[in-house]
Design a protein around this motif. Structure first.
Motif, PDB file in Angstrom:
ATOM      1  N   VAL A 122      35.995  46.657  36.062  1.00 46.15           N
ATOM      2  CA  VAL A 122      37.432  46.602  36.341  1.00 46.15           C
ATOM      3  C   VAL A 122      37.705  47.127  37.747  1.00 46.15           C
ATOM      4  O   VAL A 122      38.502  46.564  38.501  1.00 46.15           O
ATOM      5  CB  VAL A 122      38.224  47.394  35.276  1.00 46.15           C
ATOM      6  N   TRP A 123      37.037  48.207  38.130  1.00 39.84           N
ATOM      7  CA  TRP A 123      37.229  48.778  39.471  1.00 39.84           C
ATOM      8  C   TRP A 123      36.728  47.805  40.537  1.00 39.84           C
ATOM      9  O   TRP A 123      37.357  47.636  41.581  1.00 39.84           O
ATOM     10  CB  TRP A 123      36.524  50.123  39.595  1.00 39.84           C
ATOM     11  N   LEU A 124      35.593  47.157  40.292  1.00 41.32           N
ATOM     12  CA  LEU A 124      35.069  46.188  41.249  1.00 41.32           C
ATOM     13  C   LEU A 124      35.995  44.988  41.375  1.00 41.32           C
ATOM     14  O   LEU A 124      36.226  44.477  42.476  1.00 41.32           O
ATOM     15  CB  LEU A 124      33.667  45.737  40.832  1.00 41.32           C
ATOM     16  N   LEU A 125      36.521  44.513  40.254  1.00 44.20           N
ATOM     17  CA  LEU A 125      37.452  43.397  40.279  1.00 44.20           C
ATOM     18  C   LEU A 125      38.692  43.752  41.082  1.00 44.20           C
ATOM     19  O   LEU A 125      39.167  42.971  41.909  1.00 44.20           O
ATOM     20  CB  LEU A 125      37.832  42.985  38.854  1.00 44.20           C
ATOM     21  N   GLY A 126      39.234  44.954  40.848  1.00 47.93           N
ATOM     22  CA  GLY A 126      40.416  45.398  41.588  1.00 47.93           C
ATOM     23  C   GLY A 126      40.151  45.483  43.076  1.00 47.93           C
ATOM     24  O   GLY A 126      40.971  45.051  43.906  1.00 47.93           O
TER      25      GLY A 126
END
Length: 189
Positions: free
Chosen positions: A169-173
């Protein structure tokens, strides 16, 4: 029903409100006993006021159907109740029952509850799977002059652990922010 001795080997005993008088003992071996509070309760008492006894042993199953709108316990014994570790208590509730944190259900009562089962080891007890509710079982005193013992089930709210966000999720953001920055940088003036 008044009897001197009752010994039940195998089979099923269903109770739809009952009262047993026995001067000696009641033994359930490899038997299924279906009881509940209210109209399905079972009282075992002596004819002459002597100390009676009952035992659940050798793979017996005690089905208890509870109705929170009814008073009383499923099984009341004037005397000693012996419960061995091979006994299973299958607890269920009437349809439409709403179980909440702190709800208390008295399953059975006797002058003395003994045996080789451990109330902290919940393997002897099968409760319905209700989301957010954990069960505990204890033996408590009724606090009266007679000092009878009660096998009591208590519902407690389950501690819900927070679920961490996965690294994806952090990488996607971060990727979406990067794309937004590139689009803004390339935008014609």
């Amino acid at each position: 029903m008044e009897l001197n001795t009752i010994r039940i080997e195998g089979g099923t005993v269903e109770v739809n409100g009952g009262f047993l008088k026995a001067d000696l003992s009641l033994a359930f071996n490899n038997t299924r006993l279906s009881i509940g509070n209210g109209d399905r309760s079972l009282l075992i008492a002596g004819n002459s006021g002597s100390a009676e006894s009952a035992s659940f042993a050798q793979g017996s199953v005690v089905d208890i159907l509870l109705d929170p709108t009814e008073d009383g316990v499923a099984l009341e014994l004037d005397g000693t109740l012996a419960i061995l570790d091979t006994v299973t208590f299958q607890i269920d509730f009437v349809d439409g029952t709403n179980i909440e944190d702190g709800d208390i259900f008295d399953l059975l009562t006797a002058d003395f509850i003994s045996g080789s089962f451990d109330v902290a080891d919940m393997s002897n007890f099968a409760f319905p799977d209700i989301f957010g509710i954990d069960w505990s079982v204890s033996i408590v005193s009724d606090g009266h002059v007679t000092n009878r013992q009660i096998l009591r089930a208590t519902a407690t709210a389950s501690a819900v652990a927070p679920v961490p966000l996965p690294a994806g999720v952090w990488l996607l953001g971060a990727g979406l922010l990067g794309l937004a920055g590139l689009k803004r940088r390339r935008a014609p003036a």
